[in-house]
Scaffold this active site. Structure first.
Site, PDB file in Angstrom:
ATOM      1  N   GLY A 129      -2.041  -7.875   1.142  1.00  0.00           N
ATOM      2  CA  GLY A 129      -1.436  -7.468  -0.119  1.00  0.00           C
ATOM      3  C   GLY A 129      -0.042  -8.044  -0.213  1.00  0.00           C
ATOM      4  O   GLY A 129       0.352  -8.909   0.571  1.00  0.00           O
ATOM      5  N   GLY A 130       0.701  -7.556  -1.187  1.00  0.00           N
ATOM      6  CA  GLY A 130       2.051  -8.052  -1.362  1.00  0.00           C
ATOM      7  C   GLY A 130       2.949  -7.652  -0.208  1.00  0.00           C
ATOM      8  O   GLY A 130       3.964  -8.276   0.050  1.00  0.00           O
ATOM      9  N   PHE A 131       2.568  -6.594   0.488  1.00  0.00           N
ATOM     10  CA  PHE A 131       3.489  -6.037   1.472  1.00  0.00           C
ATOM     11  C   PHE A 131       2.874  -5.812   2.845  1.00  0.00           C
ATOM     12  O   PHE A 131       3.599  -5.598   3.800  1.00  0.00           O
ATOM     13  CB  PHE A 131       4.026  -4.697   0.955  1.00  0.00           C
ATOM     14  CG  PHE A 131       4.585  -4.819  -0.426  1.00  0.00           C
ATOM     15  CD1 PHE A 131       5.771  -5.467  -0.637  1.00  0.00           C
ATOM     16  CD2 PHE A 131       3.897  -4.317  -1.513  1.00  0.00           C
ATOM     17  CE1 PHE A 131       6.292  -5.606  -1.908  1.00  0.00           C
ATOM     18  CE2 PHE A 131       4.411  -4.447  -2.794  1.00  0.00           C
ATOM     19  CZ  PHE A 131       5.608  -5.092  -2.996  1.00  0.00           C
ATOM     20  N   GLY A 132       1.591  -5.782   2.932  1.00  0.00           N
ATOM     21  CA  GLY A 132       0.988  -5.466   4.216  1.00  0.00           C
ATOM     22  C   GLY A 132      -0.320  -6.196   4.407  1.00  0.00           C
ATOM     23  O   GLY A 132      -0.745  -6.967   3.552  1.00  0.00           O
ATOM     24  N   ILE A 164      -8.997  -8.363   6.494  1.00  0.00           N
ATOM     25  CA  ILE A 164      -9.851  -8.519   5.297  1.00  0.00           C
ATOM     26  C   ILE A 164      -9.025  -8.586   4.016  1.00  0.00           C
ATOM     27  O   ILE A 164      -9.563  -8.677   2.934  1.00  0.00           O
ATOM     28  CB  ILE A 164     -10.921  -7.410   5.184  1.00  0.00           C
ATOM     29  CG1 ILE A 164     -10.263  -6.032   5.104  1.00  0.00           C
ATOM     30  CG2 ILE A 164     -11.901  -7.479   6.331  1.00  0.00           C
ATOM     31  CD1 ILE A 164     -11.240  -4.942   4.706  1.00  0.00           C
ATOM     32  N   GLY A 165      -7.727  -8.530   4.148  1.00  0.00           N
ATOM     33  CA  GLY A 165      -6.927  -8.650   2.934  1.00  0.00           C
ATOM     34  C   GLY A 165      -5.445  -8.645   3.247  1.00  0.00           C
ATOM     35  O   GLY A 165      -5.004  -8.016   4.200  1.00  0.00           O
ATOM     36  N   ILE A 173      -4.460  -5.828   5.657  1.00  0.00           N
ATOM     37  CA  ILE A 173      -5.553  -4.867   5.784  1.00  0.00           C
ATOM     38  C   ILE A 173      -6.604  -5.436   6.729  1.00  0.00           C
ATOM     39  O   ILE A 173      -7.037  -6.576   6.574  1.00  0.00           O
ATOM     40  CB  ILE A 173      -6.155  -4.535   4.400  1.00  0.00           C
ATOM     41  CG1 ILE A 173      -5.174  -3.637   3.640  1.00  0.00           C
ATOM     42  CG2 ILE A 173      -7.463  -3.759   4.523  1.00  0.00           C
ATOM     43  CD1 ILE A 173      -4.580  -4.213   2.472  1.00  0.00           C
ATOM     44  N   ASP A 199      -0.267   1.140 -11.040  1.00  0.00           N
ATOM     45  CA  ASP A 199      -0.549  -0.256 -10.668  1.00  0.00           C
ATOM     46  C   ASP A 199      -2.046  -0.567 -10.709  1.00  0.00           C
ATOM     47  O   ASP A 199      -2.557  -1.268  -9.831  1.00  0.00           O
ATOM     48  CB  ASP A 199       0.029  -0.540  -9.281  1.00  0.00           C
ATOM     49  CG  ASP A 199       0.194  -2.044  -9.019  1.00  0.00           C
ATOM     50  OD1 ASP A 199       0.190  -2.824  -9.986  1.00  0.00           O
ATOM     51  OD2 ASP A 199       0.320  -2.430  -7.838  1.00  0.00           O
ATOM     52  N   LYS A 258      -4.442  -0.320   7.164  1.00  0.00           N
ATOM     53  CA  LYS A 258      -3.419  -1.024   6.391  1.00  0.00           C
ATOM     54  C   LYS A 258      -2.112  -0.859   7.156  1.00  0.00           C
ATOM     55  O   LYS A 258      -1.700   0.260   7.454  1.00  0.00           O
ATOM     56  CB  LYS A 258      -3.317  -0.394   5.004  1.00  0.00           C
ATOM     57  CG  LYS A 258      -2.418  -1.132   4.037  1.00  0.00           C
ATOM     58  CD  LYS A 258      -2.548  -0.554   2.644  1.00  0.00           C
ATOM     59  CE  LYS A 258      -1.631  -1.245   1.663  1.00  0.00           C
ATOM     60  NZ  LYS A 258      -1.708  -0.651   0.324  1.00  0.00           N
TER      61      LYS A 258
HETATM   62  N1  LIG Z   1     -10.129   0.451   1.707  1.00  0.00           N
HETATM   63  C1  LIG Z   1     -10.321  -0.855   1.573  1.00  0.00           C
HETATM   64  N2  LIG Z   1     -11.510  -1.421   1.842  1.00  0.00           N
HETATM   65  C2  LIG Z   1     -11.716  -2.750   1.717  1.00  0.00           C
HETATM   66  N3  LIG Z   1     -10.763  -3.611   1.291  1.00  0.00           N
HETATM   67  C3  LIG Z   1      -9.551  -3.115   1.006  1.00  0.00           C
HETATM   68  C4  LIG Z   1      -9.262  -1.718   1.131  1.00  0.00           C
HETATM   69  N4  LIG Z   1      -7.979  -1.518   0.768  1.00  0.00           N
HETATM   70  C5  LIG Z   1      -7.510  -2.713   0.414  1.00  0.00           C
HETATM   71  N5  LIG Z   1      -8.440  -3.683   0.556  1.00  0.00           N
HETATM   72  C6  LIG Z   1      -8.290  -5.122   0.266  1.00  0.00           C
HETATM   73  O1  LIG Z   1      -6.973  -5.530   0.532  1.00  0.00           O
HETATM   74  C7  LIG Z   1      -6.326  -5.975  -0.671  1.00  0.00           C
HETATM   75  C8  LIG Z   1      -4.882  -5.518  -0.662  1.00  0.00           C
HETATM   76  O2  LIG Z   1      -4.860  -4.105  -0.600  1.00  0.00           O
HETATM   77  P1  LIG Z   1      -3.687  -3.259  -1.232  1.00  0.00           P
HETATM   78  O3  LIG Z   1      -3.590  -3.565  -2.687  1.00  0.00           O
HETATM   79  O4  LIG Z   1      -3.864  -1.834  -0.855  1.00  0.00           O
HETATM   80  O5  LIG Z   1      -2.457  -3.904  -0.430  1.00  0.00           O
HETATM   81  P2  LIG Z   1      -0.968  -4.028  -0.895  1.00  0.00           P
HETATM   82  O6  LIG Z   1      -0.199  -4.635   0.229  1.00  0.00           O
HETATM   83  O7  LIG Z   1      -0.483  -2.711  -1.381  1.00  0.00           O
HETATM   84  O8  LIG Z   1      -1.115  -5.048  -2.066  1.00  0.00           O
HETATM   85  P3  LIG Z   1      -0.220  -5.163  -3.335  1.00  0.00           P
HETATM   86  O9  LIG Z   1       0.874  -4.181  -3.125  1.00  0.00           O
HETATM   87  O10 LIG Z   1       0.217  -6.572  -3.355  1.00  0.00           O
HETATM   88  O11 LIG Z   1      -1.117  -4.800  -4.512  1.00  0.00           O
HETATM   89  C9  LIG Z   1      -7.140  -5.372  -1.808  1.00  0.00           C
HETATM   90  O12 LIG Z   1      -7.079  -6.167  -2.983  1.00  0.00           O
HETATM   91  C10 LIG Z   1      -8.536  -5.358  -1.207  1.00  0.00           C
HETATM   92  O13 LIG Z   1      -9.154  -6.590  -1.393  1.00  0.00           O
END
Ligand SMILES: Nc1ncnc2c1ncn2[C@@H]1O[C@H](COP(=O)(O)OP(=O)(O)OP(=O)(O)O)[C@@H](O)[C@H]1O
Length: 581
Positions: free
Chosen positions: A59-62, A56-57, A64, A186, A80
């Protein structure tokens, strides 16, 4: 070749310890995770089992994924997952485990008389081998849509009342987080998610604690290793200097509020984002006389709560505890004057201007608002049979490795040229539909402050009246007026100086590599950005070299964890992709 998940053997030395480091994309500081197949079952450290649903998503590093407790049909959690060597998820996991216990959140809510608090918590965590590579995962409650979606669909603005409600909610989260000794560092629309279920849309949750860090309470010491960490648009002046502070969190919120109110930040308008040092200077100039800078941005009148808030933030000392009540008061007073209740679902529809309401934002299209409403209700993912099982009986958590410093970075000296060691948590925000969140490195040589703030006054700043003059008349200046009773009049307009982009190669964007998942998917900004990347949008690429790699972002947790001298698996360069509008 289809991806396969290998179950771990029960006996013998942990195969996880022997697995190869995850593959890194060329030029990336962190490895991207292996894809988890729908139906895979992960076992957490407490032996709980989680069935993986659709992604469902990203991010920059992982990545979800929606997740359900094994044997249940409700995909009300998310997993995640990141390669084990990546620092951000390590930091995030430990932040949750130590500082976001459900009891503590409950107690904070009781103390402050809050029905809800936008502070997420962790349900479980563990490690797993995916395609022979060791990954770390955390399980969290699943939230709804992130607000960057509404921001984009509304033509880069949110209703004024909703902006103030979000500010109030985020200040609550900050207050909780700061009470644990940590800052978030952030905050941005893509990291703010609506709740799920009944009354879920009344509360926004701040996610992504990958940059969580102990704030300083003593001396102000710029740290070249941490300089510019964050999402470059919103990174605070202190974070540009590598110093985690509470006032920095407030400043980041302030920059977001400006953007949510429909006004482009000067350093975005001036296209400075590729050079963090220029962004830093622009922010310093902006905050030096923030009243005047805001007047230039809001020629029809600066929204009073924003003006008061930013002026307050500009005056805070680096180690001062913010007066959260005072800040909240500006926003709640504005809501009262606008006759907008601070309860019920957060309203993301831009209403037509009328005398009967105080929302002076321009009307949204019915199509945009309808899409927003439809997209706000995530669909349940399909359950998949025949799960693979991944488990990990890891007892002790290993810290992610980081590259040892070749040389200690010198402290910035007056007029000295310093090439900082930069940790890889620099990103661009996803707030523009045409921009993608990525990691970047500064390619400028940061010039230390004329007077290091540590010395005498931590707030003493040079006055770089350069291209980033806050008095510049920018094309982003708000044309919409805000609540009349709440606005200050702008007195003058000044012309804009310069647009600067360096080391930039423009290139046509290639087609999307990944596709969002099927029917049951919830569209996230990440998946949307993948989908939207099909558009023939020109891409700006900036290749920047990393100097003295600092693998793990500047968290004390991470720093303590990374005292190992083992070499960093990370590459010394990153590629920054910037999507032009
Ligand atoms: N608990 C959650 N429930 C639903 N969607 C989520 C949840 N956590 C994250 N997401 C979705 O996944 C996307 C990326 O999550 P997150 O920012 O935690 O990842 P990241 O890899 O740390 O991203 P970045 O470091 O690039 O900001 C979020 O913008 C959101 O759309």
């Amino acid at each position: 070749m289809p991806r396969a998940v290998k179950p771990k053997t029960a006996a013998g030395p942990s195969p996880a310890k022997k697995t190869a480091p995850a593959k890194k994309a060329k030029g990336k500081l962190y490895a991207m995770p292996e894809k988890l197949k729908e139906g895979t079952v992960l076992q957490d450290l407490a032996k709980g089992k989680w069935c993986i649903g659709p992604s469902i998503g990203i991010g920059g590093f992982g990545e979800i994924y929606a997740a359900a407790r094994a044997g249940e049909k409700n995909y009300d959690a998310v997993v995640k997952c990141e390669p084990h060597g990546n620092g951000p998820l390590f930091v995030e996991m430990h932040f949750y485990l130590r500082n976001a216990k459900q009891d503590d959140i409950k107690q904070f809510k009781q103390q402050r008389g809050l029905k809800t608090l936008g502070m997420p918590y962790i349900l479980a965590s563990g490690s797993a081998d995916v395609n022979g590579q060791k990954h770390r995962f955390i399980v969290m409650p699943r939230y709804g849509s992130d607000i960057s979606k509404f921001f984009k669909e509304n033509g880069k603005r949110l209703p004024e009342g909703t902006v103030y409600r979000l500010a109030l909610q985020m200040l609550d989260v900050y207050q909780f987080m700061h009470s644990t000794g940590y800052v978030h560092a952030d905050l941005k629309a893509a990291n703010i998610l609506l709740g799920q279920g009944k009354a879920g849309a009344a509360q926004a949750y701040l996610v992504d604690f990958g940059l969580a860090s102990h704030f300083v309470t003593g001396e102000f010491k710029p740290d070249p290793k941490k300089m510019h960490n964050g999402t470059i648009e919103y990174t605070s002046r202190d974070a540009h200097l590598g110093v985690p502070t509470r006032r920095a969190d407030l400043e980041i919120l302030g920059y977001n509020i400006i953007e949510w109110l429909g006004v482009e930040l000067p350093w975005v308008t001036q296209k400075l984002l590729a050079v963090p040092l220029k962004v830093q200077k622009a922010k310093e100039a902006f905050m030096e006389d923030v009243g005047a800078a805001l007047k230039a941005l809001f020629p029809k009148g600066v929204p009073v709560p924003l003006g008061e808030y930013m002026k307050y933030v500009a005056k805070l000392k680096h180690n001062e505890e913010p007066d959260y009540d005072k800040c909240r008061n500006w926003f709640s007073t504005a809501l009262k004057q606008m006759k907008i209740p601070n309860t019920g679902d957060l309203d993301f529809k831009i209403k037509p201007q009328s005398s009967s309401n105080n929302n002076h934002s321009p009307p949204g299209t019915s199509k945009a608002t309808a899409t927003a409403a439809a997209a706000a209700a995530p669909k349940r993912p399909k359950k998949v049979a025949s799960p693979d099982i991944i488990s990990d009986s890891e007892e002790e958590e290993e810290a992610p490795r980081r590259k040892p410093q070749a040389k200690a970075s010198p402290a910035p000296r007056r007029n000295a040229k310093v090439t900082p060691t930069i940790s890889p948590r620099k990103r661009y925000a996803e707030t523009s539909p045409t921009r993608k969140r990525v990691k970047t490195e500064p390619n400028g040589t940061p010039k230390p402050r004329a007077t290091p703030r540590a010395a005498a006054s931590p707030r003493a700043r040079a006055s770089p009246r350069s291209a980033a003059s806050p008095k510049a008349r920018t094309p982003n200046a708000a044309s919409a007026s805000f609540s009349p009773a709440l606005s200050l009049r702008a007195k003058h307009d000044v012309s804009m100086d310069a647009n600067v982009i360096v080391n930039v190669k423009r290139k046509k964007k290639a087609g999307a590599k990944d596709q969002p998942t099927g029917e049951g998917d919830v569209k996230t900004p990440s998946s949307r950005s993948l989908a939207s990347s099909k558009e023939d949008t020109p891409v700006t690429r900036v290749n920047l070299r990393k100097v003295n790699g600092e693998g793990v972002p500047g968290s004390p947790l991470a720093a303590a964890a990374s005292s190992s001298s083992s070499p960093s698996p990370r590459t010394p360069a990153v590629t920054v992709r910037k999507y032009r509008r």
